[in-house]
Design an enzyme around this catalytic site. Structure first.
Site, PDB file in Angstrom:
ATOM      1  N   LYS A 147       0.778  -0.990  -0.475  1.00 39.09           N
ATOM      2  CA  LYS A 147      -0.095   0.414  -0.144  1.00 39.09           C
ATOM      3  C   LYS A 147       0.812   1.418   0.285  1.00 39.09           C
ATOM      4  O   LYS A 147       1.009   2.116  -0.783  1.00 39.09           O
ATOM      5  CB  LYS A 147      -0.959  -0.314   1.025  1.00 39.09           C
ATOM      6  CG  LYS A 147      -1.531   1.380   1.283  1.00 39.09           C
ATOM      7  CD  LYS A 147      -2.759   1.802  -0.546  1.00 39.09           C
ATOM      8  CE  LYS A 147      -3.250   2.867   0.577  1.00 39.09           C
ATOM      9  NZ  LYS A 147      -4.722   2.646   1.283  1.00 39.09           N
ATOM     10  N   LYS A 178       0.313  11.402   5.091  1.00 42.89           N
ATOM     11  CA  LYS A 178       0.105  10.531   6.498  1.00 42.89           C
ATOM     12  C   LYS A 178       1.188   9.262   5.301  1.00 42.89           C
ATOM     13  O   LYS A 178       2.213   9.314   6.324  1.00 42.89           O
ATOM     14  CB  LYS A 178      -0.637  10.043   7.115  1.00 42.89           C
ATOM     15  CG  LYS A 178      -0.262   8.732   7.852  1.00 42.89           C
ATOM     16  CD  LYS A 178      -1.187   7.823   7.293  1.00 42.89           C
ATOM     17  CE  LYS A 178      -2.708   8.219   6.967  1.00 42.89           C
ATOM     18  NZ  LYS A 178      -3.035   6.587   6.726  1.00 42.89           N
TER      19      LYS A 178
END
EC number: 1.1.1.60
Length: 294
Positions: free
Chosen positions: A171, A239
């Site tokens: 991811k 993030k």
């Protein structure tokens, strides 16, 4: 069919929980903001007053929260999964968090008699609403097979990529590629507009050639319309780029474009765009070009 506690009913989690309910599972949802349970309840699911209430009644716990501390809290706080769930409960973490945190939490889960996989998703709000997410799964082969019917109800491309933490690593790579695509698409559109080109026509022809991509298909119109309602917020992509740049450094891997992208995403946040869709990187290109259309 499973009884699923779904913790985190935000932009992504809410439609995912609804798909699971519609697939025949019994879904009990919990969100810090109670009104986010409305769509699940309308689909026949149940709203819990606390995470502990949802977890205690479930044989599967699905988590979709923003960051590593949030997942840690759901699992380890008083009334959390480790404190409340029955032995053997399957934990599916759909969140995008640090691979090292995932690995540590999975080890703790195993020691406490639980099963855990990391199953971060890609596809944004559209993918969640259409049950067309790409899901990259880290965990044992046995736990992946046990979770597969649940994953298939929310995803289109579901792949086991390795042991715990592997899903989060893939991811992170995904987020690097997506950020790069969004940034260069934004630059291309600002460039085209500077020359007075019919940008809608340009996007159409670009999409039919090698420049075509899922990012172009989903994000170009948002840029043309200057419509940046969040499907995936810049805050969250910021993030994620922090995760990939930190992990790359730990691995001794050089990602120069990734470092630049992280800085551009940070600039967008510093300019007040953190709550916008990540296609809002377009506004940063406009600012740098002195062409702000605000």
């Amino acid at each position: 069919m499973s009884t699923i506690a779904f913790i985190g009913l935000g932009i992504m989690g809410s439609p995912m929980a609804v798909h699971l309910q519609n697939a025949g599972h019994k879904v009990i949802g919990y969100n810090h903001t109670p009104d986010r349970t409305a769509d699940l309840v309308a689909a026949g699911g149940t709203a819990a007053d606390s995470a502990a209430e949802a977890i205690a009644a479930a044989d599967v716990v699905a988590i979709m929260v923003p960051d590593s501390p949030d997942v840690t809290s759901v699992l380890t706080d008083e009334g959390g999964v480790f404190d409340t769930a029955a032995a053997g409960t399957l934990i599916i973490d759909f969140s995008s968090i640090r691979p090292d945190v995932t690995t540590t939490l999975a080890e703790q889960a195993t020691d406490k008699g639980f099963r855990m996989i990391d199953a971060p998703v890609s596809g944004g709000e559209a993918g969640a609403k259409n049950a067309a997410l790409s899901i990259m799964v880290g965990g044992t082969a046995e736990d992946f097979e046990a979770a597969k019917p649940i994953l298939d109800a929310v995803g289109k491309t579901v792949v086991h990529v390795g042991p715990n933490g592997s899903g989060q690593t893939v991811k992170a790579a995904n987020q690097l590629i997506v950020a790069a695509n969004i940034q260069v698409l934004a630059e291309a559109i600002v460039f085209l507009e500077a020359y007075g080109v019919d940008t809608a026509a340009a996007v159409e022809v670009l999409g039919g050639g090698l420049a075509g991509s899922a990012v172009l298909n989903q994000k170009a119109q948002k840029m043309l319309d200057r419509s940046f309602d969040p499907g995936f917020r810049i805050d969250l992509h910021h993030k994620d780029l922090g995760i990939v740049t930190s992990a790359a450094r730990e691995a001794g891997v050089v990602i120069p474009l990734g470092a630049v992208l992280a800085q551009l995403m940070a600039s967008a946040r510093a300019n007040g765009d953190g709550g916008l869709d990540h296609s809002g990187l377009f506004r940063g290109v406009e600012r740098l070009s002195g062409r702000t259309s605000e």
